[in-house]
Design a protein around this motif. Structure first.
Motif, short mmCIF file in Angstrom:
data_model
loop_
_atom_site.label_atom_id
_atom_site.label_comp_id
_atom_site.label_asym_id
_atom_site.label_seq_id
_atom_site.Cartn_x
_atom_site.Cartn_y
_atom_site.Cartn_z
N ASN A 55 1.30 -1.38 0.11
CA ASN A 55 0.08 -0.20 0.13
C ASN A 55 1.26 1.07 -0.01
OD1 ASN A 55 -2.37 1.67 0.23
ND2 ASN A 55 -2.44 1.74 1.97
N CYS A 56 1.29 2.05 -1.13
CA CYS A 56 2.05 3.10 -1.60
C CYS A 56 1.75 4.10 -2.60
CB CYS A 56 4.23 2.31 -0.71
SG CYS A 56 3.68 1.24 -3.25
N PRO A 57 2.25 4.90 -2.48
CA PRO A 57 2.01 5.81 -3.56
C PRO A 57 2.23 5.07 -4.89
CG PRO A 57 3.63 6.99 -2.54
CD PRO A 57 3.04 5.31 -1.63
N ASP A 58 1.74 5.46 -6.05
CA ASP A 58 2.18 4.28 -7.75
C ASP A 58 3.05 4.66 -8.07
OD1 ASP A 58 2.03 2.24 -9.07
OD2 ASP A 58 -0.48 3.66 -10.40
N LYS A 59 3.80 4.28 -8.69
CA LYS A 59 4.44 4.99 -10.04
C LYS A 59 5.16 3.58 -11.12
CE LYS A 59 8.99 2.10 -9.07
NZ LYS A 59 9.76 2.11 -8.46
N ALA A 60 5.41 4.63 -12.36
CA ALA A 60 4.81 3.94 -13.66
C ALA A 60 6.22 2.08 -13.65
CB ALA A 60 5.96 4.44 -14.76
N GLY A 61 5.12 1.33 -13.89
CA GLY A 61 6.05 -0.01 -13.75
C GLY A 61 6.10 -1.11 -12.33
N LEU A 62 5.72 -0.14 -11.10
CA LEU A 62 5.92 -0.68 -9.51
C LEU A 62 5.55 -2.03 -9.57
CD1 LEU A 62 5.91 0.29 -7.30
CD2 LEU A 62 4.11 0.34 -6.42
N GLY A 63 3.96 -2.77 -10.49
CA GLY A 63 3.80 -3.91 -10.59
C GLY A 63 5.11 -5.04 -10.95
N CYS A 64 5.68 -4.83 -12.17
CA CYS A 64 6.71 -5.61 -12.60
C CYS A 64 6.76 -5.23 -11.50
CB CYS A 64 6.86 -4.92 -13.70
SG CYS A 64 8.33 -5.52 -14.60
N ASP A 65 7.83 -4.45 -11.33
CA ASP A 65 8.91 -4.47 -10.10
C ASP A 65 8.84 -5.45 -8.67
OD1 ASP A 65 10.47 -2.58 -11.40
OD2 ASP A 65 9.71 -0.92 -10.54
N LEU A 66 7.56 -5.05 -8.20
CA LEU A 66 7.13 -5.94 -6.89
C LEU A 66 7.19 -7.47 -7.81
CD1 LEU A 66 4.77 -3.48 -5.64
CD2 LEU A 66 7.21 -3.84 -5.11
N CYS A 67 6.67 -7.88 -8.42
CA CYS A 67 6.21 -9.10 -8.89
C CYS A 67 7.87 -9.60 -9.42
CB CYS A 67 5.50 -9.37 -10.56
SG CYS A 67 3.45 -9.41 -10.07
N ARG A 68 8.81 -9.14 -9.87
CA ARG A 68 10.14 -9.32 -10.02
C ARG A 68 10.49 -10.32 -8.93
NH1 ARG A 68 15.22 -9.11 -10.90
NH2 ARG A 68 15.86 -9.36 -12.63
N ILE A 69 10.98 -9.08 -7.43
CA ILE A 69 11.48 -9.56 -6.54
C ILE A 69 10.69 -10.88 -5.96
CG2 ILE A 69 11.13 -8.53 -4.16
CD1 ILE A 69 12.07 -5.88 -5.42
N ILE A 70 9.40 -10.78 -5.94
CA ILE A 70 8.17 -11.52 -5.61
C ILE A 70 8.84 -13.19 -6.44
CG2 ILE A 70 5.81 -13.31 -5.27
CD1 ILE A 70 5.03 -10.62 -5.10
N LEU A 71 9.30 -13.15 -7.51
CA LEU A 71 8.99 -14.07 -8.03
C LEU A 71 10.95 -14.45 -7.67
CD1 LEU A 71 9.56 -16.39 -10.48
CD2 LEU A 71 9.88 -14.52 -12.83
N GLU A 72 11.85 -13.55 -7.54
CA GLU A 72 13.58 -13.41 -6.76
C GLU A 72 13.13 -14.84 -5.63
OE1 GLU A 72 15.58 -10.08 -6.30
OE2 GLU A 72 15.27 -9.42 -8.58
N PHE A 73 12.51 -14.58 -4.70
CA PHE A 73 12.31 -15.38 -3.99
C PHE A 73 11.72 -17.16 -4.16
CE2 PHE A 73 13.26 -11.59 -1.91
CZ PHE A 73 14.28 -11.61 -0.89
N GLY A 74 11.27 -17.38 -5.06
CA GLY A 74 10.97 -18.77 -5.49
C GLY A 74 9.19 -18.86 -4.50
N LEU A 75 9.11 -17.73 -5.32
CA LEU A 75 6.72 -17.34 -5.09
C LEU A 75 6.27 -17.42 -6.40
CD1 LEU A 75 7.37 -14.91 -1.59
CD2 LEU A 75 6.61 -18.04 -2.09
N ARG A 76 5.62 -18.32 -6.02
CA ARG A 76 4.60 -18.11 -7.00
C ARG A 76 3.14 -17.35 -6.67
NH1 ARG A 76 -0.31 -21.78 -8.42
NH2 ARG A 76 0.30 -23.28 -6.40
N ILE A 77 2.90 -16.99 -7.63
CA ILE A 77 1.40 -16.32 -6.84
C ILE A 77 0.62 -16.23 -7.42
CG2 ILE A 77 0.29 -13.42 -7.65
CD1 ILE A 77 3.22 -11.94 -8.29
N SER A 78 -0.46 -17.55 -6.84
CA SER A 78 -1.49 -17.77 -7.55
C SER A 78 -3.00 -17.50 -7.36
CB SER A 78 -1.48 -19.02 -6.17
OG SER A 78 -2.36 -17.61 -4.86
N GLN A 79 -3.00 -15.85 -6.75
CA GLN A 79 -3.84 -15.02 -6.65
C GLN A 79 -3.14 -13.40 -6.68
OE1 GLN A 79 -7.69 -15.59 -4.71
NE2 GLN A 79 -8.71 -13.53 -5.29
N ALA A 80 -4.26 -12.25 -7.13
CA ALA A 80 -4.11 -11.38 -7.61
C ALA A 80 -4.98 -10.32 -7.32
CB ALA A 80 -2.16 -10.89 -7.98
#
Length: 423
Positions: free
Chosen positions: A29-54
């Motif tokens: 929950n934060c201010p928005d910026k261009a491409g933020l969703g991509c940046d966060l999903c990339r970090i989640i993938l780096e940690f070996g996690l699968r996004i089951s729902q969003a």
């Protein structure tokens, strides 16, 4: 949203699953910026996690995102506090009266370090070292792996620290302690230092032969790979990608509906393409997988706030999405003189970042196949007005497979592709 209710603790919340197998919930929950969703999903993938729902939404200034995540492997160690910190520092800092008291300025780009690992060689060792490096929250930027005739191996990992603490004695000591505890039986020496210009020669990436580059990046390779790597999976399901553009449902937004096969990093790939196309996603829902298929509803705008009305732009966007839903990675086996080489390529974001965990997944697949790697390297290759990250693995001929046999090669390709795609 009232300003007095905002605190630094509200930026990233992690609710760990109470029952093994259930998803953990990550809220940003934060201010928005261009491409933020991509940046966060990339970090989640780096940690070996699968996004089951969003679910996520933004008004262009503030965004709210919820991710339900599960580990790809039940044995994988998730450093939740580190994940929370990485997501926290990836989100934009607040301005004016919304500024968080505990918020620090965004860290400068991480320094590049060289981890030199010299040890006795054995099957699966490269994967095990890679696994530890990933679990320590290091990102492998480049690598050079070299085997010697006397049964030794020298691994040169050029890494950045996701925690940004590798300059500290405590972080370095913890790293050495972890590596020595796990590999003391095989280890000859460890070295860890800042990577200076004198190591440029170790980062050199030998150019791809024209014939290999043509096979790896040609349009025809997409169809061939799509068929080759579905040996035991329903081809009719894998070949289905449905993308619909609707400009009638909403006055202010274009609705982009996507249905495709579920695979590792799917949500990251979609948001990566949207980021590259300068598309703003005002609201999105990433539904749970049903019989191996995913449905997504994305309400999008151009970066200037207009709907996506240009038909040529729509066709270009849909074509790119379809291409990367079917084949987000390219995988081939080629001859390198008298030797056999496995090559894996993935598109690089326009910001210069490659796909996370590719090296980890390939070494895992090769370990399960009991194939040793004689030489490995990571580099970049530009073609068709795009940049690709290319992973090259020189395979040991002394394994249970005859690497000259097409059936064995197809089996290796299938195993590597399945591991990369999370099937």
């Amino acid at each position: 949203m009232s300003t007095h209710s905002v605190s630094s603790l509200d930026v990233v919340l992690v609710e760990e699953a109470k029952v093994p197998g259930d998803p953990s919930v990550v809220t940003v929950n934060c201010p928005d910026k261009a491409g933020l969703g991509c940046d966060l999903c990339r970090i989640i993938l780096e940690f070996g996690l699968r996004i089951s729902q969003a679910d996520f939404s933004t008004d262009g200034r503030w965004c709210y995102m919820v991710f339900w995540v599960v580990p790809y492997s039940v044995t994988h160690i998730i450093r939740w506090e580190s994940l929370k910190n990485r997501l926290f520092y990836a989100s934009p800092s607040c301005l004016g009266s919304l500024c968080f008291d505990q918020r620090h300025s965004d860290p400068s780009p991480n320094a590049l370090y060289l981890l030199k690992f010299c040890c006795l060689d054995r099957k699966g060792l490269l994967y095990e070292v890679t696994k530890v490096i990933s679990e320590l929250d290091f990102t492998i930027e480049k690598v050079k792996v070299m085997s010697t005739p006397d049964g030794r191996v020298v691994d040169l990992f050029f890494i950045t620290d996701g925690m940004g603490l590798l300059h500290s004695k405590e972080r370095r000591d913890d790293t050495f302690s972890c590596l020595i505890n796990l590999f003391s039986k095989y280890c000859i020496s460890f070295e860890l230092q800042l990577a200076g210009p004198e190591y440029e020669s170790f980062q050199a990436f030998s150019s791809l032969p024209p014939a290999v580059a043509e096979e790896l990046f040609s349009c025809g390779q997409l169809e061939k790979e799509s068929d080759k790597n579905t040996l035991e999976k329903d081809k009719t399901t894998l070949s289905k990608v449905s993308i619909t553009v609707d400009n009638l449902l909403s006055q202010a937004h274009t609705l982009l509906q996507i249905q495709c096969v579920d695979q590792k990093g799917l949500f990251y790939d979609i948001l990566r393409i949207s980021k590259d196309f300068n598309i703003r996603i005002a609201y999105g829902r990433f539904a749970s997988s049903v019989k191996g298929s995913r449905n997504m509803d994305l309400f999008i705008q151009l970066n200037d706030g207009r709907k996506v009305l240009d038909t040529k732009f729509q066709l270009h966007l849909c074509s790119r999405l379809e291409e990367e839903m079917l084949n987000p990675l390219r995988v081939i086996i080629a001859n390198r003189g008298p030797d056999t080489e496995l090559l894996v390529a993935n598109p690089v974001e326009l910001c210069g970042k490659g796909r996370p965990r590719v090296f980890y997944d390939v070494t895992l697949a090769l370990k399960k196949l009991r194939i040793c790697v004689l030489l490995a390297e990571i580099g970049r290759h530009s073609t068709h007005n795009r940049e690709w990250e290319v992973y090259r693995f020189l395979l040991d001929e002394n394994c249970k497979f005859s690497l000259d046999c097409n059936q064995a090669r197809n089996h290796i390709l299938d195993k590597v592709k399945r591991t990369l795609m999370g099937w």
